[in-house]
Design an enzyme around this catalytic site. Structure first.
Site, PDB file in Angstrom:
ATOM      1  N   TYR A  85      -6.617   6.845   3.711  1.00 27.04           N
ATOM      2  CA  TYR A  85      -6.762   5.786   2.708  1.00 27.04           C
ATOM      3  C   TYR A  85      -6.031   4.517   3.123  1.00 27.04           C
ATOM      4  CZ  TYR A  85      -5.581   2.656  -0.960  1.00 27.04           C
ATOM      5  OH  TYR A  85      -5.374   1.490  -1.640  1.00 27.04           O
ATOM      6  N   ASP A 113      -9.678   6.143  -2.938  1.00 27.90           N
ATOM      7  CA  ASP A 113      -8.427   6.530  -3.590  1.00 27.90           C
ATOM      8  C   ASP A 113      -8.753   7.076  -4.977  1.00 27.90           C
ATOM      9  OD1 ASP A 113      -9.148   4.281  -4.979  1.00 27.90           O
ATOM     10  OD2 ASP A 113      -7.105   3.602  -5.251  1.00 27.90           O
ATOM     11  N   GLU A 135       0.822  -1.217   0.000  1.00 26.21           N
ATOM     12  CA  GLU A 135       0.000   0.000   0.000  1.00 26.21           C
ATOM     13  C   GLU A 135       0.854   1.264   0.000  1.00 26.21           C
ATOM     14  OE1 GLU A 135      -2.991   0.421  -0.715  1.00 26.21           O
ATOM     15  OE2 GLU A 135      -3.609  -1.678  -0.659  1.00 26.21           O
TER      16      GLU A 135
END
Length: 354
Positions: free
Chosen positions: A117, A135, A34
């Site tokens: 996020y 996102d 991520e």
DNA sequence: TATGCGTGGCC
DNA sequence: TGGCCAAGCAT
């Protein structure tokens, strides 16, 4: 589960991408992926992710590494504060949470480099929490699907999109739902020329009138990028070359460079370089022959960099603005993490003088 | 709320 | 070629 979510998950099962961080039970792997994926394409990330996991297989391995090792593994990926924050956060997790990543998104968000996020992504993908993400992909997909006219990068538009993401989230399937929307955005609902014929939701899309998709999401206008003239000094002595470490936090923070800086309006290149070196390192130099011109575009500005071979004429260099200095052997230049332009100079230096 | 922060691919 | 974009975060 509504029609939209059912079709989306069916599509994801058949057409979702097989990626190295998917199907792992390791929250650390999800976390690393991520962070790397922030503002970065999947194809770019994959080889970095593989190398990273081979070099730092566990959170404890990362916490035990040095900042320079971490920056070296990140070199070329950009946005280097991500690497420093990931490393700091790993140490914090070891110190405060016994080496186990917290599952609660609000606690995750307290770690450096983890924002709204990423906290939601980790919580849903790695821990199965029912939290929606938002996102760039989801913004675009949802803005088209529900024809959201408010600017997607404004607080008002975000609030609308966030509630759409949440309303449609299928309980117990948040991780798949979030990733399905990202895959749909990355492979079908593209920014330009969306492939609506391949979209499982095309008939539900409220922006399906010709051309309307590409008018979504609405974004605020951007500013133009300035252009700077920059110089760098290649100072050699006894087969070694002078490097300066950039201060942490700013552009290319913590990375090494050939010292130099911006040239003023109407200032000669050599004068600007001498002035920069005097200010930065406290020494005088003789500026010799040109060693190449490098053009480079960053996100918010672009540079033309002139490198020159130089010699010291007055004093020993000491770090002033820079955090640290090194006389680096040409053979060892790989050990100093650098940005793209300085890496190009380093490579050419080795090729010519080694 | 606006700005700074990298790099590579596309047109 | 320059501009735009790509799984955001910190300040």
């Amino acid at each position: 589960m509504n029609e939209f979510s059912r079709r989306l998950l069916d599509w994801y099962e058949r057409f979702g991408r097989r990626l190295p961080w998917r199907g792992r039970a390791d929250p650390y792997a999800v976390w690393v992926s991520e962070i790397m994926l922030q503002q970065t394409r999947v194809e770019t990330v994959v080889p970095y992710f593989e190398r990273w996991m081979a070099r730092f297989p566990t959170l404890a391995d990362l916490a035990g590494a040095s900042e320079q090792e971490v920056l070296s593994a990140w070199e070329g990926l950009g946005y280097y504060s991500r690497a420093r924050n990931l490393w700091r956060a790993a140490r914090q997790v070891v110190a405060e949470y016994g080496g186990r990543l917290p599952e609660d998104p609000t606690i995750l968000q307290r770690l450096p480099g983890i924002g709204r996020y990423t906290a939601a992504a980790i919580a849903s993908i790695a821990f199965g929490r029912d939290v929606p993400t938002l996102d760039g992909n989801l913004r675009r997909v949802l803005a088209r699907l529900f024809d959201v006219a408010a600017p997607a990068d404004s607080p008002a538009g975000e609030a609308v999109l966030r509630s759409l993401a949440e309303e449609n989230l299928p309980p117990g399937r948040a991780g798949d739902y979030n990733q399905a929307l990202m895959d749909l955005g990355a492979t079908v609902c593209l920014p330009r020329k969306p492939r609506c014929s391949a979209c499982p939701l095309a008939d539900l899309c409220r922006a399906r009138a010709a051309g309307v998709q590409e008018a979504r999401p609405v974004l605020k206008p951007k500013k133009e990028t300035p252009h700077y003239l920059v110089t760098a000094a290649v100072v050699r002595r006894n087969g070694k070359v002078l490097l300066a470490q950039r201060p942490p936090g700013g552009l290319l923070g913590g990375l090494w460079e050939f010292p130099g800086g911006k040239v003023g309006e109407g200032e000669a290149l050599a004068d600007g370089l001498r002035r920069e070196i005097r200010e930065e390192l406290g020494v005088g130099i003789r500026v010799g022959e040109a060693f190449g011109v490098y053009r480079h575009a960053y996100t918010h500005f672009r540079i033309t960099l002139h490198a020159f071979l130089c010699e010291l004429t007055d004093g020993e260099p000491r770090p002033l603005a820079a955090a640290d200095l090194a006389w680096a052997a040409l053979e060892a230049l790989e050990n100093y993490p650098m940005g793209k332009v300085d890496r190009q100079i380093a490579r050419r230096l080795k090729a010519e003088f080694l």
